[in-house]
Motif scaffolding. Sequence first.
Motif, PDB file in Angstrom:
ATOM      1  N   ARG A   7       0.950  -1.256  -0.133  1.00  0.00           N
ATOM      2  CA  ARG A   7       0.014   0.008  -0.042  1.00  0.00           C
ATOM      3  C   ARG A   7       0.839   1.299  -0.034  1.00  0.00           C
ATOM      4  NH1 ARG A   7      -5.042   1.951   1.184  1.00  0.00           N
ATOM      5  NH2 ARG A   7      -5.342   3.830   2.364  1.00  0.00           N
ATOM      6  N   VAL A   8       2.295   1.252   0.694  1.00  0.00           N
ATOM      7  CA  VAL A   8       3.129   2.327   0.929  1.00  0.00           C
ATOM      8  C   VAL A   8       3.451   2.783  -0.613  1.00  0.00           C
ATOM      9  CG1 VAL A   8       5.299   3.069   1.632  1.00  0.00           C
ATOM     10  CG2 VAL A   8       3.403   2.186   3.262  1.00  0.00           C
ATOM     11  N   ALA A   9       3.762   1.539  -1.125  1.00  0.00           N
ATOM     12  CA  ALA A   9       4.383   1.736  -2.509  1.00  0.00           C
ATOM     13  C   ALA A   9       3.474   2.499  -3.575  1.00  0.00           C
ATOM     14  CB  ALA A   9       4.831   0.494  -3.229  1.00  0.00           C
ATOM     15  N   VAL A  10       2.113   1.910  -3.606  1.00  0.00           N
ATOM     16  CA  VAL A  10       0.923   2.471  -4.298  1.00  0.00           C
ATOM     17  C   VAL A  10       0.911   4.027  -3.999  1.00  0.00           C
ATOM     18  CG1 VAL A  10      -1.234   2.534  -5.107  1.00  0.00           C
ATOM     19  CG2 VAL A  10      -0.064   0.252  -4.664  1.00  0.00           C
ATOM     20  N   LEU A  11       0.781   4.405  -2.996  1.00  0.00           N
ATOM     21  CA  LEU A  11       0.506   5.551  -2.418  1.00  0.00           C
ATOM     22  C   LEU A  11       1.690   6.534  -2.736  1.00  0.00           C
ATOM     23  CD1 LEU A  11      -1.659   4.918   0.717  1.00  0.00           C
ATOM     24  CD2 LEU A  11      -2.602   5.487  -1.310  1.00  0.00           C
ATOM     25  N   ARG A  12       2.767   5.959  -2.341  1.00  0.00           N
ATOM     26  CA  ARG A  12       4.090   6.761  -2.747  1.00  0.00           C
ATOM     27  C   ARG A  12       3.892   7.131  -4.548  1.00  0.00           C
ATOM     28  NH1 ARG A  12       8.633   4.322   0.605  1.00  0.00           N
ATOM     29  NH2 ARG A  12       8.657   5.541   2.520  1.00  0.00           N
ATOM     30  N   LEU A  13       3.745   6.298  -5.013  1.00  0.00           N
ATOM     31  CA  LEU A  13       3.795   6.361  -6.613  1.00  0.00           C
ATOM     32  C   LEU A  13       2.609   7.427  -6.860  1.00  0.00           C
ATOM     33  CD1 LEU A  13       4.803   5.031  -9.040  1.00  0.00           C
ATOM     34  CD2 LEU A  13       2.667   3.501  -9.230  1.00  0.00           C
ATOM     35  N   VAL A  14       1.206   7.393  -6.208  1.00  0.00           N
ATOM     36  CA  VAL A  14       0.553   8.679  -6.338  1.00  0.00           C
ATOM     37  C   VAL A  14       0.841   9.912  -6.162  1.00  0.00           C
ATOM     38  CG1 VAL A  14      -1.842   9.384  -5.645  1.00  0.00           C
ATOM     39  CG2 VAL A  14      -1.411   6.937  -6.303  1.00  0.00           C
ATOM     40  N   MET A  15       1.437   9.912  -4.830  1.00  0.00           N
ATOM     41  CA  MET A  15       2.142  11.176  -4.342  1.00  0.00           C
ATOM     42  C   MET A  15       3.390  11.926  -5.277  1.00  0.00           C
ATOM     43  SD  MET A  15       0.033  12.129  -1.707  1.00  0.00           S
ATOM     44  CE  MET A  15       0.864  13.540  -1.036  1.00  0.00           C
ATOM     45  N   SER A  16       4.097  10.777  -5.803  1.00  0.00           N
ATOM     46  CA  SER A  16       4.958  11.160  -6.651  1.00  0.00           C
ATOM     47  C   SER A  16       4.459  11.877  -8.081  1.00  0.00           C
ATOM     48  CB  SER A  16       6.045  10.275  -6.888  1.00  0.00           C
ATOM     49  OG  SER A  16       5.629   9.424  -7.955  1.00  0.00           O
ATOM     50  N   GLU A  17       3.452  11.437  -8.458  1.00  0.00           N
ATOM     51  CA  GLU A  17       2.664  11.747  -9.673  1.00  0.00           C
ATOM     52  C   GLU A  17       2.365  13.453  -9.384  1.00  0.00           C
ATOM     53  OE1 GLU A  17       1.931  11.662 -13.702  1.00  0.00           O
ATOM     54  OE2 GLU A  17       2.812   9.810 -12.553  1.00  0.00           O
ATOM     55  N   PHE A  18       1.750  13.308  -8.253  1.00  0.00           N
ATOM     56  CA  PHE A  18       1.351  14.912  -7.937  1.00  0.00           C
ATOM     57  C   PHE A  18       2.415  15.794  -7.889  1.00  0.00           C
ATOM     58  CE2 PHE A  18      -2.232  12.906  -5.183  1.00  0.00           C
ATOM     59  CZ  PHE A  18      -3.060  12.767  -5.983  1.00  0.00           C
ATOM     60  N   LYS A  19       3.463  15.333  -7.219  1.00  0.00           N
ATOM     61  CA  LYS A  19       4.715  16.310  -7.146  1.00  0.00           C
ATOM     62  C   LYS A  19       5.303  16.494  -8.391  1.00  0.00           C
ATOM     63  CE  LYS A  19       6.953  17.793  -3.658  1.00  0.00           C
ATOM     64  NZ  LYS A  19       6.327  18.953  -3.054  1.00  0.00           N
ATOM     65  N   LYS A  20       5.342  15.574  -9.346  1.00  0.00           N
ATOM     66  CA  LYS A  20       5.650  15.751 -10.570  1.00  0.00           C
ATOM     67  C   LYS A  20       5.204  16.907 -11.287  1.00  0.00           C
ATOM     68  CE  LYS A  20       5.285  13.323 -14.521  1.00  0.00           C
ATOM     69  NZ  LYS A  20       4.969  12.273 -15.328  1.00  0.00           N
ATOM     70  N   ILE A  21       3.888  16.917 -11.328  1.00  0.00           N
ATOM     71  CA  ILE A  21       3.115  17.698 -12.107  1.00  0.00           C
ATOM     72  C   ILE A  21       2.998  19.086 -11.440  1.00  0.00           C
ATOM     73  CG2 ILE A  21       0.601  18.417 -12.459  1.00  0.00           C
ATOM     74  CD1 ILE A  21      -0.071  15.435 -12.814  1.00  0.00           C
ATOM     75  N   GLU A  22       3.070  19.248 -10.119  1.00  0.00           N
ATOM     76  CA  GLU A  22       3.353  20.452  -9.394  1.00  0.00           C
ATOM     77  C   GLU A  22       4.531  21.199  -9.756  1.00  0.00           C
ATOM     78  OE1 GLU A  22       0.514  19.887  -5.396  1.00  0.00           O
ATOM     79  OE2 GLU A  22       2.568  19.282  -5.138  1.00  0.00           O
ATOM     80  N   VAL A  23       5.686  20.508  -9.924  1.00  0.00           N
ATOM     81  CA  VAL A  23       7.099  20.988 -10.031  1.00  0.00           C
ATOM     82  C   VAL A  23       6.894  21.436 -11.599  1.00  0.00           C
ATOM     83  CG1 VAL A  23       9.252  20.227 -10.167  1.00  0.00           C
ATOM     84  CG2 VAL A  23       8.243  19.494  -8.257  1.00  0.00           C
ATOM     85  N   ALA A  40      -4.570  -4.820 -10.468  1.00  0.00           N
ATOM     86  CA  ALA A  40      -5.671  -4.978 -10.279  1.00  0.00           C
ATOM     87  C   ALA A  40      -5.700  -4.356  -8.553  1.00  0.00           C
ATOM     88  CB  ALA A  40      -6.286  -6.239 -10.089  1.00  0.00           C
ATOM     89  N   TYR A  41      -4.611  -4.696  -7.910  1.00  0.00           N
ATOM     90  CA  TYR A  41      -4.476  -4.310  -6.515  1.00  0.00           C
ATOM     91  C   TYR A  41      -4.279  -2.535  -6.426  1.00  0.00           C
ATOM     92  CZ  TYR A  41      -2.127  -3.394  -1.847  1.00  0.00           C
ATOM     93  OH  TYR A  41      -1.893  -2.657  -0.724  1.00  0.00           O
ATOM     94  N   GLU A  42      -3.317  -2.347  -7.548  1.00  0.00           N
ATOM     95  CA  GLU A  42      -3.314  -0.811  -7.494  1.00  0.00           C
ATOM     96  C   GLU A  42      -4.250   0.065  -7.768  1.00  0.00           C
ATOM     97  OE1 GLU A  42       0.296   0.192  -9.802  1.00  0.00           O
ATOM     98  OE2 GLU A  42       1.438  -1.199  -8.902  1.00  0.00           O
ATOM     99  N   ILE A  43      -5.323  -0.637  -8.919  1.00  0.00           N
ATOM    100  CA  ILE A  43      -6.396   0.141  -9.283  1.00  0.00           C
ATOM    101  C   ILE A  43      -7.369   0.137  -7.722  1.00  0.00           C
ATOM    102  CG2 ILE A  43      -8.700  -0.334 -10.495  1.00  0.00           C
ATOM    103  CD1 ILE A  43      -6.853  -1.571 -12.682  1.00  0.00           C
ATOM    104  N   GLY A  44      -7.470  -0.989  -6.954  1.00  0.00           N
ATOM    105  CA  GLY A  44      -8.285  -0.701  -5.741  1.00  0.00           C
ATOM    106  C   GLY A  44      -7.430   0.149  -4.793  1.00  0.00           C
ATOM    107  N   GLN A  45      -6.348   0.292  -4.534  1.00  0.00           N
ATOM    108  CA  GLN A  45      -5.791   1.196  -3.884  1.00  0.00           C
ATOM    109  C   GLN A  45      -6.254   2.790  -4.109  1.00  0.00           C
ATOM    110  OE1 GLN A  45      -4.476   0.403  -0.691  1.00  0.00           O
ATOM    111  NE2 GLN A  45      -5.188  -1.625  -1.263  1.00  0.00           N
ATOM    112  N   ILE A  46      -5.867   2.973  -5.566  1.00  0.00           N
ATOM    113  CA  ILE A  46      -6.298   4.231  -6.132  1.00  0.00           C
ATOM    114  C   ILE A  46      -7.739   4.606  -6.047  1.00  0.00           C
ATOM    115  CG2 ILE A  46      -6.135   5.585  -8.173  1.00  0.00           C
ATOM    116  CD1 ILE A  46      -3.617   3.965  -8.880  1.00  0.00           C
TER     117      ILE A  46
END
Length: 151
Positions: free
Chosen positions: A25-41, A83-89
């Motif tokens: 779960r940490v890996a998926v959420l970090r991936l999501v947060m890094s995507e946000f950060k990339k766009i913001e930067v 499928a796991y990542e889809i569920g987490q997102i």
Amino acid sequence: MSQPTLKDRINDALKTAMRAKEKERVAVLRLVMSEFKKIEVDERIELDDSRVLAVLDKMVKQRRDSETQYRNANRPELAEQEAYEIGQIQEFLPAALTASELEAIVVNAIADAGVSEARDMGKAMALIKPQVQGRADMGEVSKLLKTKLSN
């Protein structure tokens, strides 16, 4: 105190998952947060909830495509990860629209835009997209709109 933004809720979920030592779960959420950060930067902006929803929606769509490709390539272990990542997102996306709710939105948009032909789909889609963002697959919405306009 104001209501936390969607981005804040995801960040809080990341912290909770880290404390609980939920590696996947940490890996998926970090991936999501890094995507946000990339766009913001890249764009030098602060993401609002509507943009966060759009990013999450895009990430789910990418994972669905990957899951389908993995299943077609007979790689079930990779498909299960997607499928796991889809569920987490999806946990952070609003509840999906039912078929009847989606149809009502499409019919109303057609009437509001005064659209009668498939070549004018863009006008109706402009009205539909903000209402269904994160709650329906835009590919399905497009097919439904095309069907309604061809009748």
